[in-house]
Motif scaffolding. Sequence first.
Motif, PDB file in Angstrom:
ATOM      1  N   ARG A 137       0.830  -1.193   0.000  1.00 25.68           N
ATOM      2  CA  ARG A 137       0.000   0.000   0.000  1.00 25.68           C
ATOM      3  C   ARG A 137       0.871   1.252   0.000  1.00 25.68           C
ATOM      4  NH1 ARG A 137      -5.302   0.762   1.839  1.00 25.68           N
ATOM      5  NH2 ARG A 137      -5.280  -1.351   2.711  1.00 25.68           N
ATOM      6  N   ARG A 138       0.409   2.290  -0.664  1.00 26.92           N
ATOM      7  CA  ARG A 138       1.125   3.557  -0.701  1.00 26.92           C
ATOM      8  C   ARG A 138       1.344   4.072   0.727  1.00 26.92           C
ATOM      9  NH1 ARG A 138       0.627   8.606  -4.117  1.00 26.92           N
ATOM     10  NH2 ARG A 138       0.933  10.351  -2.693  1.00 26.92           N
ATOM     11  N   PRO A 139       2.573   4.458   1.081  1.00 29.20           N
ATOM     12  CA  PRO A 139       2.823   4.962   2.441  1.00 29.20           C
ATOM     13  C   PRO A 139       2.114   6.293   2.680  1.00 29.20           C
ATOM     14  CG  PRO A 139       4.774   5.243   1.066  1.00 29.20           C
ATOM     15  CD  PRO A 139       3.802   4.437   0.266  1.00 29.20           C
ATOM     16  N   ASP A 140       1.824   6.602   3.929  1.00 31.16           N
ATOM     17  CA  ASP A 140       1.082   7.816   4.274  1.00 31.16           C
ATOM     18  C   ASP A 140       1.818   9.084   3.850  1.00 31.16           C
ATOM     19  OD1 ASP A 140      -0.986   6.359   5.296  1.00 31.16           O
ATOM     20  OD2 ASP A 140      -0.196   6.346   7.338  1.00 31.16           O
ATOM     21  N   ASN A 141       3.086   9.187   4.217  1.00 28.77           N
ATOM     22  CA  ASN A 141       3.864  10.377   3.850  1.00 28.77           C
ATOM     23  C   ASN A 141       4.861   9.968   2.779  1.00 28.77           C
ATOM     24  OD1 ASN A 141       5.466  12.693   3.715  1.00 28.77           O
ATOM     25  ND2 ASN A 141       5.020  13.199   5.858  1.00 28.77           N
ATOM     26  N   LEU A 142       4.430  10.044   1.530  1.00 28.48           N
ATOM     27  CA  LEU A 142       5.206   9.497   0.420  1.00 28.48           C
ATOM     28  C   LEU A 142       6.563  10.168   0.265  1.00 28.48           C
ATOM     29  CD1 LEU A 142       5.347   7.580  -1.978  1.00 28.48           C
ATOM     30  CD2 LEU A 142       4.188   9.309  -3.365  1.00 28.48           C
ATOM     31  N   SER A 143       6.615  11.487   0.387  1.00 30.26           N
ATOM     32  CA  SER A 143       7.876  12.208   0.147  1.00 30.26           C
ATOM     33  C   SER A 143       8.939  11.867   1.191  1.00 30.26           C
ATOM     34  CB  SER A 143       7.631  13.717   0.125  1.00 30.26           C
ATOM     35  OG  SER A 143       7.087  14.148   1.358  1.00 30.26           O
ATOM     36  N   LEU A 144       8.505  11.523   2.416  1.00 27.80           N
ATOM     37  CA  LEU A 144       9.472  11.134   3.442  1.00 27.80           C
ATOM     38  C   LEU A 144       9.827   9.659   3.342  1.00 27.80           C
ATOM     39  CD1 LEU A 144       8.153  13.040   6.606  1.00 27.80           C
ATOM     40  CD2 LEU A 144      10.178  13.577   5.230  1.00 27.80           C
ATOM     41  N   ALA A 145       8.845   8.842   2.997  1.00 27.05           N
ATOM     42  CA  ALA A 145       9.088   7.399   2.904  1.00 27.05           C
ATOM     43  C   ALA A 145       9.941   7.052   1.694  1.00 27.05           C
ATOM     44  CB  ALA A 145       7.762   6.654   2.840  1.00 27.05           C
ATOM     45  N   LEU A 146       9.655   7.669   0.552  1.00 25.49           N
ATOM     46  CA  LEU A 146      10.391   7.420  -0.687  1.00 25.49           C
ATOM     47  C   LEU A 146      10.784   8.769  -1.279  1.00 25.49           C
ATOM     48  CD1 LEU A 146       7.998   4.659  -2.055  1.00 25.49           C
ATOM     49  CD2 LEU A 146      10.265   4.291  -1.070  1.00 25.49           C
ATOM     50  N   PRO A 147      11.956   9.280  -0.944  1.00 23.98           N
ATOM     51  CA  PRO A 147      12.311  10.678  -1.230  1.00 23.98           C
ATOM     52  C   PRO A 147      12.524  11.034  -2.693  1.00 23.98           C
ATOM     53  CG  PRO A 147      14.157   9.521  -0.228  1.00 23.98           C
ATOM     54  CD  PRO A 147      12.997   8.600  -0.138  1.00 23.98           C
ATOM     55  N   VAL A 148      12.772  10.043  -3.571  1.00 26.54           N
ATOM     56  CA  VAL A 148      13.015  10.358  -4.990  1.00 26.54           C
ATOM     57  C   VAL A 148      11.824   9.880  -5.815  1.00 26.54           C
ATOM     58  CG1 VAL A 148      14.449   9.842  -6.998  1.00 26.54           C
ATOM     59  CG2 VAL A 148      15.520  10.280  -4.782  1.00 26.54           C
ATOM     60  N   THR A 149      11.281  10.787  -6.619  1.00 27.79           N
ATOM     61  CA  THR A 149      10.133  10.470  -7.473  1.00 27.79           C
ATOM     62  C   THR A 149      10.387  11.005  -8.878  1.00 27.79           C
ATOM     63  OG1 THR A 149       8.587  10.571  -5.614  1.00 27.79           O
ATOM     64  CG2 THR A 149       7.661  10.781  -7.817  1.00 27.79           C
ATOM     65  N   ALA A 150      10.034  10.186  -9.869  1.00 28.60           N
ATOM     66  CA  ALA A 150      10.178  10.620 -11.261  1.00 28.60           C
ATOM     67  C   ALA A 150       8.986  10.133 -12.061  1.00 28.60           C
ATOM     68  CB  ALA A 150      11.477  10.072 -11.851  1.00 28.60           C
ATOM     69  N   ALA A 151       8.451  11.032 -12.900  1.00 32.64           N
ATOM     70  CA  ALA A 151       7.336  10.656 -13.780  1.00 32.64           C
ATOM     71  C   ALA A 151       7.884   9.847 -14.946  1.00 32.64           C
ATOM     72  CB  ALA A 151       6.635  11.904 -14.289  1.00 32.64           C
ATOM     73  N   MET A 152       7.211   8.738 -15.272  1.00 31.74           N
ATOM     74  CA  MET A 152       7.641   7.870 -16.376  1.00 31.74           C
ATOM     75  C   MET A 152       6.417   7.462 -17.184  1.00 31.74           C
ATOM     76  SD  MET A 152      10.586   5.327 -14.895  1.00 31.74           S
ATOM     77  CE  MET A 152      12.201   5.969 -14.425  1.00 31.74           C
ATOM     78  N   PRO A 153       6.073   8.237 -18.212  1.00 33.85           N
ATOM     79  CA  PRO A 153       4.906   7.887 -19.047  1.00 33.85           C
ATOM     80  C   PRO A 153       5.038   6.510 -19.683  1.00 33.85           C
ATOM     81  CG  PRO A 153       5.656  10.131 -19.490  1.00 33.85           C
ATOM     82  CD  PRO A 153       6.692   9.504 -18.632  1.00 33.85           C
ATOM     83  N   ASN A 154       6.259   6.158 -20.134  1.00 35.10           N
ATOM     84  CA  ASN A 154       6.511   4.838 -20.710  1.00 35.10           C
ATOM     85  C   ASN A 154       7.178   3.954 -19.660  1.00 35.10           C
ATOM     86  OD1 ASN A 154       5.505   5.482 -23.312  1.00 35.10           O
ATOM     87  ND2 ASN A 154       7.429   6.549 -23.766  1.00 35.10           N
ATOM     88  N   MET A 155       6.452   3.641 -18.624  1.00 30.85           N
ATOM     89  CA  MET A 155       7.000   2.921 -17.477  1.00 30.85           C
ATOM     90  C   MET A 155       7.337   1.466 -17.818  1.00 30.85           C
ATOM     91  SD  MET A 155       7.825   2.652 -14.265  1.00 30.85           S
ATOM     92  CE  MET A 155       7.068   3.921 -13.249  1.00 30.85           C
TER      93      MET A 155
END
Length: 564
Positions: free
Chosen positions: A237-255
């Motif tokens: 399940r998605r963690p409650d505080n996403l930015s603290l739990a998983l600090p790096v995020t990148a959009a990937m349209p062609n995932m």
Amino acid sequence: MAKLWFKFQRYFRRKPVRFFTFLVLYLTAGSLVFLHSGFVGQPAVSQNQANPAAGAPAEGAELPFLGDLNLGRAFRDTGETSSIARRYGPWFKGKDGNERAKLGDYGGAWSRALKGRVIREKEEERAKYIGCYLDDTQSRALRGVSFFDYKKMTIFRCQDNCAERGYLYAGLEFGAECYCGHKIQATNVSEAECDMDCKGERGSVCGGANRLSVYRLQLAQEAARRYGSAVFRGCFRRPDNLSLALPVTAAMPNMSVDKCVDLCTEKEYPLAALAGTACHCGFPTTRFPLHEREDEQLCAQKCSAEEFESCGTPSYFIVYQTQVQDNRCMDRRFLPAKSKQLIALASFPGAGNTWARHLIELATGFYTGSYYFDGSLYNKGFKGERDHWRSGRTICIKTHESGQKEIEAFDAAILLIRNPYKALMAEFNRKYGGHIGFAAHAHWKGKEWPEFVRNYAPWWATHTLDWLKFGKKVLVVHFEDLKQDLFVQLGRMVGLLGVAVREDRLLCVESQKDGNFKRSGLRKLEYDPYTADMQKTISAYIKTVDAALKGRNLTGVPEDYYPR
């Protein structure tokens, strides 16, 4: 013939100058033959080699990489396996899988000396030394996988291991430690500070004290880098505080799985979480511990760039573990002050003592000791193995002893118990095949196995009974429970040792839990080696131990111990 030989000896004894003249002529003739053989098989120079301009690429064309080597993502072996391929691994092969093309086709008559020289030149091409770097146990310069060998470490072995896993850099430290990584996160220092010889290669430098000799693996091109097989951890399940739990995020349209794993590996994170068209990277923490897996159907959304893979959803993430090593639990040292109590890590042989030591060292950051000395364990990084067991410098002491006098020498104990059927087979494999090897088929079918069971099965029971009877402050841990719920059981063990450990460190241990002494499990017996009489005897021992545990208000043996 004897008379002729006697005359020959007497002739040279009287005229020693003639003897030495004859010897010089003999050696000279041999040298000429050797030199001649070195040039007989030399290759003819092709037209392109004679005229470089003729074979030059057109202006603007991409130049081939050194040696025109191909490092594929999966390291597929497309050609025959030869002795050179086995030694140098698939990263040393040519594009067509033919390693001989790499060395040049010198024909059947080419000399050993010429062959050795060409191989050495290729070895120099495969990696480039870039300098001596500062290293810190709290923040490693190279943060990929690592391994130790305090007896046989060489520069090539380290480079080969890192290249096989697709890393860009290989670093050596303390003459025996090898670290891999995709980027260097440390400062360059003087070359004089890398001053330790390699343990397995005298005359070659393998770093120094907290200093890394770093090589860039020339064959690991950016476009062909391989990050190895990521480990699937499940749907969460998605963690409650996403930015603290998983600090790096990148959009990937062609995932795709590869794209997200590659991104997180590049960013030096051990977790890659796929959330539809977004990729998240981070560490396992209390905010995202990976303890409560969800039904995979909740994550069953196809990847846009990968038809047969699931890429999760914005609410339920598919998580993979990358090959980046979680270094939050890798620092280890001896106790800063002599311990006032001796704590035993007691077990019957084959019950997982070495694995438990690995977990305890990662969880506490302190070395474990041993009642014995095993050079193979010391060479693989168990530095406390060489200390006397009463030194007081280690967090606990491995022991298989079961006598009253030996048990009463300890102030407390962690008693590790394993299913006797599994423990006996594990110890039999160790005895005849080494720590991670296997006993031969002949040993199982011969007289060795029945004799072993007859002698060791009673010991399995008396070992536990003696520790329960004579031990002081005994904590019983079942091997099967430790495997099933490592976080909780390891926390109990660390609590007895009197060390305060953060939960994040225990989570780090979960991701590094296997260690270097785990049998692959690929080679299993196709039959049950236990006869009906053996099973009857062992079952009686299990019932005795179970009753003894329950008699002390402890949990009995796990249900899978019996029936067979």
